[in-house]
Design an enzyme around this catalytic site. Structure first.
Site, PDB file in Angstrom:
ATOM      1  N   SER A 143     -23.637 -26.786 -23.529  1.00 33.29           N
ATOM      2  CA  SER A 143     -23.819 -25.446 -24.108  1.00 33.29           C
ATOM      3  C   SER A 143     -22.650 -25.159 -25.048  1.00 33.29           C
ATOM      4  O   SER A 143     -21.620 -25.844 -24.993  1.00 33.29           O
ATOM      5  CB  SER A 143     -23.840 -24.412 -22.976  1.00 33.29           C
ATOM      6  OG  SER A 143     -23.706 -23.098 -23.469  1.00 33.29           O
ATOM      7  N   TYR A 156     -22.327 -19.469 -15.417  1.00 32.22           N
ATOM      8  CA  TYR A 156     -22.910 -20.352 -16.435  1.00 32.22           C
ATOM      9  C   TYR A 156     -21.795 -21.045 -17.229  1.00 32.22           C
ATOM     10  O   TYR A 156     -21.844 -22.256 -17.474  1.00 32.22           O
ATOM     11  CB  TYR A 156     -23.812 -19.528 -17.353  1.00 32.22           C
ATOM     12  CG  TYR A 156     -24.633 -20.335 -18.330  1.00 32.22           C
ATOM     13  CD1 TYR A 156     -25.846 -20.900 -17.949  1.00 32.22           C
ATOM     14  CD2 TYR A 156     -24.209 -20.530 -19.639  1.00 32.22           C
ATOM     15  CE1 TYR A 156     -26.608 -21.634 -18.849  1.00 32.22           C
ATOM     16  CE2 TYR A 156     -24.953 -21.260 -20.544  1.00 32.22           C
ATOM     17  CZ  TYR A 156     -26.158 -21.809 -20.144  1.00 32.22           C
ATOM     18  OH  TYR A 156     -26.917 -22.536 -21.042  1.00 32.22           O
TER      19      TYR A 156
HETATM   20  P1  NAP Z   1     -35.873 -22.410 -20.185  1.00 33.23           P
HETATM   21  O1  NAP Z   1     -36.936 -22.285 -21.200  1.00 33.23           O
HETATM   22  O2  NAP Z   1     -35.572 -21.283 -19.264  1.00 33.23           O
HETATM   23  O3  NAP Z   1     -36.098 -23.758 -19.363  1.00 33.23           O
HETATM   24  C1  NAP Z   1     -35.325 -24.075 -18.244  1.00 33.23           C
HETATM   25  C2  NAP Z   1     -35.974 -25.220 -17.528  1.00 33.23           C
HETATM   26  O4  NAP Z   1     -35.218 -25.520 -16.327  1.00 33.23           O
HETATM   27  C3  NAP Z   1     -37.384 -24.868 -17.053  1.00 33.23           C
HETATM   28  O5  NAP Z   1     -38.183 -26.015 -17.109  1.00 33.23           O
HETATM   29  C4  NAP Z   1     -37.146 -24.462 -15.632  1.00 33.23           C
HETATM   30  O6  NAP Z   1     -38.280 -24.538 -14.801  1.00 33.23           O
HETATM   31  C5  NAP Z   1     -36.118 -25.497 -15.227  1.00 33.23           C
HETATM   32  N1  NAP Z   1     -35.471 -25.117 -13.990  1.00 33.23           N
HETATM   33  C6  NAP Z   1     -34.710 -24.040 -13.740  1.00 33.23           C
HETATM   34  N2  NAP Z   1     -34.350 -24.004 -12.452  1.00 33.23           N
HETATM   35  C7  NAP Z   1     -34.889 -25.099 -11.863  1.00 33.23           C
HETATM   36  C8  NAP Z   1     -34.898 -25.621 -10.551  1.00 33.23           C
HETATM   37  N3  NAP Z   1     -34.264 -24.997  -9.537  1.00 33.23           N
HETATM   38  N4  NAP Z   1     -35.552 -26.772 -10.297  1.00 33.23           N
HETATM   39  C9  NAP Z   1     -36.215 -27.407 -11.308  1.00 33.23           C
HETATM   40  N5  NAP Z   1     -36.254 -26.972 -12.567  1.00 33.23           N
HETATM   41  C10 NAP Z   1     -35.610 -25.812 -12.849  1.00 33.23           C
HETATM   42  O7  NAP Z   1     -34.480 -22.646 -20.910  1.00 33.23           O
HETATM   43  P2  NAP Z   1     -34.005 -23.667 -22.036  1.00 33.23           P
HETATM   44  O8  NAP Z   1     -33.309 -22.861 -23.045  1.00 33.23           O
HETATM   45  O9  NAP Z   1     -35.058 -24.606 -22.461  1.00 33.23           O
HETATM   46  O10 NAP Z   1     -32.879 -24.417 -21.194  1.00 33.23           O
HETATM   47  C11 NAP Z   1     -32.846 -25.804 -20.981  1.00 33.23           C
HETATM   48  C12 NAP Z   1     -31.386 -26.229 -20.833  1.00 33.23           C
HETATM   49  O11 NAP Z   1     -30.699 -25.952 -22.054  1.00 33.23           O
HETATM   50  C13 NAP Z   1     -30.642 -25.479 -19.745  1.00 33.23           C
HETATM   51  O12 NAP Z   1     -29.732 -26.355 -19.081  1.00 33.23           O
HETATM   52  C14 NAP Z   1     -29.875 -24.427 -20.527  1.00 33.23           C
HETATM   53  O13 NAP Z   1     -28.723 -23.994 -19.868  1.00 33.23           O
HETATM   54  C15 NAP Z   1     -29.539 -25.228 -21.775  1.00 33.23           C
HETATM   55  N6  NAP Z   1     -29.150 -24.442 -22.941  1.00 33.23           N
HETATM   56  C16 NAP Z   1     -30.016 -23.585 -23.541  1.00 33.23           C
HETATM   57  C17 NAP Z   1     -29.597 -22.889 -24.664  1.00 33.23           C
HETATM   58  C18 NAP Z   1     -30.484 -21.938 -25.406  1.00 33.23           C
HETATM   59  O14 NAP Z   1     -30.013 -21.291 -26.347  1.00 33.23           O
HETATM   60  N7  NAP Z   1     -31.744 -21.804 -25.052  1.00 33.23           N
HETATM   61  C19 NAP Z   1     -28.314 -23.065 -25.156  1.00 33.23           C
HETATM   62  C20 NAP Z   1     -27.464 -23.937 -24.520  1.00 33.23           C
HETATM   63  C21 NAP Z   1     -27.886 -24.637 -23.424  1.00 33.23           C
HETATM   64  P3  NAP Z   1     -39.184 -23.203 -14.557  1.00 33.23           P
HETATM   65  O15 NAP Z   1     -40.010 -23.026 -15.774  1.00 33.23           O
HETATM   66  O16 NAP Z   1     -39.961 -23.581 -13.334  1.00 33.23           O
HETATM   67  O17 NAP Z   1     -38.225 -22.078 -14.324  1.00 33.23           O
END
Ligand code: NAP
Length: 251
Positions: A143, A156
């Site tokens: 991140s 986080y």
């Molecule tokens: P998202 O759309 O909320 O997706 C998160 C994913 O993680 C979903 O598939 C979710 O499953 C899964 N997940 C969460 N808790 C879980 C658990 N206990 N067991 C299994 N799966 C679980 O968010 P995203 O933005 O794509 O995030 C993906 C990664 O990128 C994360 O590590 C996040 O911190 C990182 N990130 C995102 C951003 C951003 O700007 N979006 C920036 C930096 C880093 P469910 O659908 O079942 O909840």
């Protein structure tokens, strides 16, 4: 001679593959030729359909990564379903927002357990397999808060800063076995994770004003970096955290 970015014949695990960044990375790896085990608590049917439409194999593995209970099963089921394991993408993650003075132990533990503890123990399980197999690729999703402090997201920031350190530690220990460990640090990407920020007019304007690319990232913006780090082209890239952020860190 095959293309250095070609992933034909490789098998990847992507956690949290049903939506957002995980879905986009799973599809990008499949576009490059990989078969993909989609791991998560919500079935990744849509992602699997995309992967199969590309002519690749997809496996669905149900697992809740809020505990480390499923980590060995995830590796075993991947190998049973798809025959091998070459690439692990630790993408699943959650976020909890709250002022530091009021932040609860529950919000601390939930984020650390999913975003840091499970990342280590799934990497350990996959790493043991990859070392025995003669090599592999681990890609952690970090991140901007691997580099910066952020605000109102203490667990986080702690978890993602930890992911940066863990990426380097595992790279140091496993490079000699042909296992590369790197991370991708997404900037501000429009997903469920950032829905609250996008909906907050003041924060949204402040974020956009700071991004040199002048737009939120799309999940698909992460695909190229994931394919690169998963491929032979990145064989000598170790312990690196690659920002894909529209220039955010350059400001
Ligand atoms: P998202 O759309 O909320 O997706 C998160 C994913 O993680 C979903 O598939 C979710 O499953 C899964 N997940 C969460 N808790 C879980 C658990 N206990 N067991 C299994 N799966 C679980 O968010 P995203 O933005 O794509 O995030 C993906 C990664 O990128 C994360 O590590 C996040 O911190 C990182 N990130 C995102 C951003 C951003 O700007 N979006 C920036 C930096 C880093 P469910 O659908 O079942 O909840």
């Amino acid at each position: 001679m095959s293309h250095p970015f070609d992933l034909s014949g490789r098998v990847a695990i992507v956690t949290g593959a049903n939506t957002g960044i995980g879905q986009a990375i799973a599809v990008a790896l499949a576009q490059a030729g990989a078969d993909v085990a989609c791991v998560g608590r919500t079935p990744a049917d849509e992602t699997a359909a995309h992967i199969r439409a590309l002519g690749r194999r997809a496996a669905l593995i149900a697992a809740d990564l809020s505990t480390i209970e499923p980590v060995e099963r995830i590796v075993a089921e991947t190998v049973a379903a798809l025959g091998r394991l070459d690439i692990l993408v630790n993408n699943a993650g959650i976020i909890r927002r709250g002022d530091a003075v009021d932040f609860t132990e529950a919000d601390w533990d939930a984020v650390i357990d999913t975003n840091l503890k499970s990342v280590f123990f799934l990497s350990q399980s996959a790493g043991r397999h990859m070392i025995a197999a003669g090599g592999g690729r681990i890609i952690n999703i970090a991140s901007m808060l691997t580099f910066q402090g952020g605000i109102r997201v203490p667990s986080y920031t702690a978890a993602k800063s930890g992911v940066g350190g863990l990426t380097k530690l595992l790279a140091n220990e496993w490079a000699r076995y042909g296992v590369t460990v790197n991370a991708i640090a997404p900037g501000y990407i429009a997903t469920n994770n950032t829905a609250a920020l996008q909906a907050d007019a003041v924060r949204n304007a402040a974020i956009l004003d700071r991004i040199p690319a002048a737009r939120w990232g799309a999940p698909g913006d992460l695909g190229g970096a994931a394919v690169f780090l998963a491929s032979d082209a990145a064989a000598y890239v170790q312990g690196h955290v690659l920002a894909v952020d529209g220039g955010w860190l350059a400001r």
